[in-house]
Design a protein around this motif. Sequence first.
Motif, PDB file in Angstrom:
ATOM      1  N   PHE A 127       0.825  -1.199   0.000  1.00 24.05           N
ATOM      2  CA  PHE A 127       0.000   0.000   0.000  1.00 24.05           C
ATOM      3  C   PHE A 127       0.860   1.250   0.000  1.00 24.05           C
ATOM      4  O   PHE A 127       0.587   2.205  -0.713  1.00 24.05           O
ATOM      5  CB  PHE A 127      -0.939  -0.010   1.202  1.00 24.05           C
ATOM      6  CG  PHE A 127      -1.914   1.120   1.224  1.00 24.05           C
ATOM      7  CD1 PHE A 127      -2.973   1.149   0.341  1.00 24.05           C
ATOM      8  CD2 PHE A 127      -1.771   2.164   2.113  1.00 24.05           C
ATOM      9  CE1 PHE A 127      -3.875   2.199   0.338  1.00 24.05           C
ATOM     10  CE2 PHE A 127      -2.663   3.214   2.132  1.00 24.05           C
ATOM     11  CZ  PHE A 127      -3.711   3.232   1.237  1.00 24.05           C
ATOM     12  N   GLU A 128       1.932   1.223   0.812  1.00 25.35           N
ATOM     13  CA  GLU A 128       2.814   2.392   0.875  1.00 25.35           C
ATOM     14  C   GLU A 128       4.226   1.952   1.226  1.00 25.35           C
ATOM     15  O   GLU A 128       4.428   1.061   2.037  1.00 25.35           O
ATOM     16  CB  GLU A 128       2.304   3.383   1.922  1.00 25.35           C
ATOM     17  CG  GLU A 128       3.084   4.670   1.953  1.00 25.35           C
ATOM     18  CD  GLU A 128       2.537   5.661   2.976  1.00 25.35           C
ATOM     19  OE1 GLU A 128       3.170   6.717   3.116  1.00 25.35           O
ATOM     20  OE2 GLU A 128       1.524   5.380   3.622  1.00 25.35           O
ATOM     21  N   ALA A 129       5.197   2.603   0.597  1.00 25.37           N
ATOM     22  CA  ALA A 129       6.615   2.369   0.902  1.00 25.37           C
ATOM     23  C   ALA A 129       7.243   3.709   1.256  1.00 25.37           C
ATOM     24  O   ALA A 129       6.966   4.715   0.607  1.00 25.37           O
ATOM     25  CB  ALA A 129       7.318   1.753  -0.295  1.00 25.37           C
ATOM     26  N   GLU A 130       8.082   3.706   2.274  1.00 22.50           N
ATOM     27  CA  GLU A 130       8.762   4.925   2.691  1.00 22.50           C
ATOM     28  C   GLU A 130      10.220   4.861   2.254  1.00 22.50           C
ATOM     29  O   GLU A 130      10.736   3.797   1.928  1.00 22.50           O
ATOM     30  CB  GLU A 130       8.674   5.080   4.210  1.00 22.50           C
ATOM     31  CG  GLU A 130       7.255   5.212   4.711  1.00 22.50           C
ATOM     32  CD  GLU A 130       7.160   5.235   6.224  1.00 22.50           C
ATOM     33  OE1 GLU A 130       8.211   5.272   6.895  1.00 22.50           O
ATOM     34  OE2 GLU A 130       6.035   5.213   6.735  1.00 22.50           O
ATOM     35  N   ASP A 131      10.891   5.995   2.264  1.00 24.55           N
ATOM     36  CA  ASP A 131      12.284   6.059   1.828  1.00 24.55           C
ATOM     37  C   ASP A 131      13.220   5.241   2.715  1.00 24.55           C
ATOM     38  O   ASP A 131      14.294   4.852   2.281  1.00 24.55           O
ATOM     39  CB  ASP A 131      12.770   7.514   1.778  1.00 24.55           C
ATOM     40  CG  ASP A 131      12.146   8.283   0.628  1.00 24.55           C
ATOM     41  OD1 ASP A 131      11.492   7.658  -0.234  1.00 24.55           O
ATOM     42  OD2 ASP A 131      12.318   9.519   0.590  1.00 24.55           O
ATOM     43  N   TYR A 149       4.023  -0.616   4.311  1.00 25.10           N
ATOM     44  CA  TYR A 149       2.666  -0.806   4.804  1.00 25.10           C
ATOM     45  C   TYR A 149       1.998  -1.740   3.811  1.00 25.10           C
ATOM     46  O   TYR A 149       1.771  -1.381   2.656  1.00 25.10           O
ATOM     47  CB  TYR A 149       1.962   0.544   4.900  1.00 25.10           C
ATOM     48  CG  TYR A 149       0.528   0.495   5.357  1.00 25.10           C
ATOM     49  CD1 TYR A 149       0.106  -0.389   6.334  1.00 25.10           C
ATOM     50  CD2 TYR A 149      -0.406   1.360   4.824  1.00 25.10           C
ATOM     51  CE1 TYR A 149      -1.206  -0.415   6.760  1.00 25.10           C
ATOM     52  CE2 TYR A 149      -1.719   1.356   5.241  1.00 25.10           C
ATOM     53  CZ  TYR A 149      -2.118   0.459   6.208  1.00 25.10           C
ATOM     54  OH  TYR A 149      -3.418   0.435   6.629  1.00 25.10           O
ATOM     55  N   VAL A 150       1.712  -2.971   4.243  1.00 26.26           N
ATOM     56  CA  VAL A 150       1.176  -4.013   3.366  1.00 26.26           C
ATOM     57  C   VAL A 150      -0.241  -4.344   3.822  1.00 26.26           C
ATOM     58  O   VAL A 150      -0.492  -4.545   5.012  1.00 26.26           O
ATOM     59  CB  VAL A 150       2.071  -5.276   3.409  1.00 26.26           C
ATOM     60  CG1 VAL A 150       1.538  -6.345   2.486  1.00 26.26           C
ATOM     61  CG2 VAL A 150       3.506  -4.918   3.045  1.00 26.26           C
ATOM     62  N   LYS A 151      -1.169  -4.425   2.874  1.00 28.11           N
ATOM     63  CA  LYS A 151      -2.565  -4.756   3.172  1.00 28.11           C
ATOM     64  C   LYS A 151      -2.883  -6.151   2.646  1.00 28.11           C
ATOM     65  O   LYS A 151      -2.234  -6.650   1.735  1.00 28.11           O
ATOM     66  CB  LYS A 151      -3.501  -3.736   2.520  1.00 28.11           C
ATOM     67  CG  LYS A 151      -3.495  -2.382   3.191  1.00 28.11           C
ATOM     68  CD  LYS A 151      -4.581  -1.507   2.615  1.00 28.11           C
ATOM     69  CE  LYS A 151      -4.775  -0.272   3.456  1.00 28.11           C
ATOM     70  NZ  LYS A 151      -5.934   0.499   3.024  1.00 28.11           N
ATOM     71  N   GLN A 195      -3.759  -5.848   7.673  1.00 28.33           N
ATOM     72  CA  GLN A 195      -2.682  -4.902   7.374  1.00 28.33           C
ATOM     73  C   GLN A 195      -1.502  -5.183   8.282  1.00 28.33           C
ATOM     74  O   GLN A 195      -1.665  -5.659   9.394  1.00 28.33           O
ATOM     75  CB  GLN A 195      -3.156  -3.467   7.531  1.00 28.33           C
ATOM     76  CG  GLN A 195      -3.728  -3.149   8.882  1.00 28.33           C
ATOM     77  CD  GLN A 195      -4.409  -1.802   8.919  1.00 28.33           C
ATOM     78  OE1 GLN A 195      -4.432  -1.088   7.926  1.00 28.33           O
ATOM     79  NE2 GLN A 195      -4.948  -1.437  10.060  1.00 28.33           N
ATOM     80  N   ILE A 196      -0.319  -4.851   7.786  1.00 27.30           N
ATOM     81  CA  ILE A 196       0.892  -5.051   8.571  1.00 27.30           C
ATOM     82  C   ILE A 196       1.878  -3.949   8.193  1.00 27.30           C
ATOM     83  O   ILE A 196       1.955  -3.540   7.038  1.00 27.30           O
ATOM     84  CB  ILE A 196       1.489  -6.457   8.350  1.00 27.30           C
ATOM     85  CG1 ILE A 196       2.613  -6.734   9.357  1.00 27.30           C
ATOM     86  CG2 ILE A 196       1.941  -6.659   6.933  1.00 27.30           C
ATOM     87  CD1 ILE A 196       3.026  -8.193   9.408  1.00 27.30           C
ATOM     88  N   TYR A 197       2.586  -3.446   9.183  1.00 25.68           N
ATOM     89  CA  TYR A 197       3.595  -2.416   8.973  1.00 25.68           C
ATOM     90  C   TYR A 197       4.947  -3.042   9.263  1.00 25.68           C
ATOM     91  O   TYR A 197       5.173  -3.565  10.341  1.00 25.68           O
ATOM     92  CB  TYR A 197       3.337  -1.220   9.901  1.00 25.68           C
ATOM     93  CG  TYR A 197       4.231  -0.043   9.646  1.00 25.68           C
ATOM     94  CD1 TYR A 197       3.938   0.854   8.629  1.00 25.68           C
ATOM     95  CD2 TYR A 197       5.370   0.170  10.411  1.00 25.68           C
ATOM     96  CE1 TYR A 197       4.759   1.949   8.390  1.00 25.68           C
ATOM     97  CE2 TYR A 197       6.191   1.259  10.180  1.00 25.68           C
ATOM     98  CZ  TYR A 197       5.870   2.133   9.170  1.00 25.68           C
ATOM     99  OH  TYR A 197       6.694   3.215   8.933  1.00 25.68           O
ATOM    100  N   LEU A 198       5.830  -3.017   8.283  1.00 24.67           N
ATOM    101  CA  LEU A 198       7.150  -3.627   8.422  1.00 24.67           C
ATOM    102  C   LEU A 198       8.208  -2.541   8.509  1.00 24.67           C
ATOM    103  O   LEU A 198       8.271  -1.656   7.659  1.00 24.67           O
ATOM    104  CB  LEU A 198       7.452  -4.530   7.219  1.00 24.67           C
ATOM    105  CG  LEU A 198       6.473  -5.679   7.012  1.00 24.67           C
ATOM    106  CD1 LEU A 198       6.689  -6.303   5.656  1.00 24.67           C
ATOM    107  CD2 LEU A 198       6.648  -6.697   8.111  1.00 24.67           C
ATOM    108  N   ARG A 199       9.042  -2.654   9.513  1.00 23.04           N
ATOM    109  CA  ARG A 199      10.150  -1.706   9.666  1.00 23.04           C
ATOM    110  C   ARG A 199      11.258  -2.081   8.679  1.00 23.04           C
ATOM    111  O   ARG A 199      11.622  -3.249   8.547  1.00 23.04           O
ATOM    112  CB  ARG A 199      10.665  -1.758  11.101  1.00 23.04           C
ATOM    113  CG  ARG A 199      11.734  -0.761  11.390  1.00 23.04           C
ATOM    114  CD  ARG A 199      12.188  -0.934  12.835  1.00 23.04           C
ATOM    115  NE  ARG A 199      13.397  -0.178  13.063  1.00 23.04           N
ATOM    116  CZ  ARG A 199      13.459   0.916  13.797  1.00 23.04           C
ATOM    117  NH1 ARG A 199      12.375   1.376  14.378  1.00 23.04           N
ATOM    118  NH2 ARG A 199      14.597   1.555  13.956  1.00 23.04           N
ATOM    119  N   GLY A 200      11.807  -1.093   7.995  1.00 19.98           N
ATOM    120  CA  GLY A 200      12.801  -1.335   6.957  1.00 19.98           C
ATOM    121  C   GLY A 200      14.031  -2.076   7.436  1.00 19.98           C
ATOM    122  O   GLY A 200      14.594  -2.895   6.720  1.00 19.98           O
TER     123      GLY A 200
END
Length: 153
Positions: free
Chosen positions: A39-43, A48-50, A66-71
């Motif tokens: 869904f969203e990728a940060e620099d 952010y994966v749905k 949904q799941i938020y993965l730390r880089g």
Amino acid sequence: MSVVGNNRVGIPIVLLHDAEGAVITVETKSGELIRGLLFEAEDMMNLYVKNAVVFNPDGKKRKVDQIYLRGSQIVFIVLPEMLRHAPMFNRIRHWRKYGGAPPEGVGAAVGQAAAILRKANERRMMGGGRGPPSGFGRHRGFGGRGGGGRGYG
């Protein structure tokens, strides 16, 4: 100007941003495999994966909305094959072919910057333009012929 733009991120990060909206697979340092819609990728590579399916290292799987993965916890990411034709790669080919010159129209000034540059060019063509202000470049007060100084000798 860099190959990928002015925001100073590298090719992998730009490619990751291009993958937003596609299904990806991610392996984490803990050994989990996560497959879902990016869904969203940060620099910093935080994702952010749905609609994800998480496979534990022992083989169990679970679904999460949904799941938020730390880089910093990501080992690798499998991106869709369609990204081979991403526009970024055309910029890189052009960059290599023409020795770093940006493609036509890329990097051109727009808006207020364009107006300022246009006006400066007009002044140059008219021969007008302002020179340095009077007295500019003269060193006064440092001794020598201009007077001032410490008054020794």
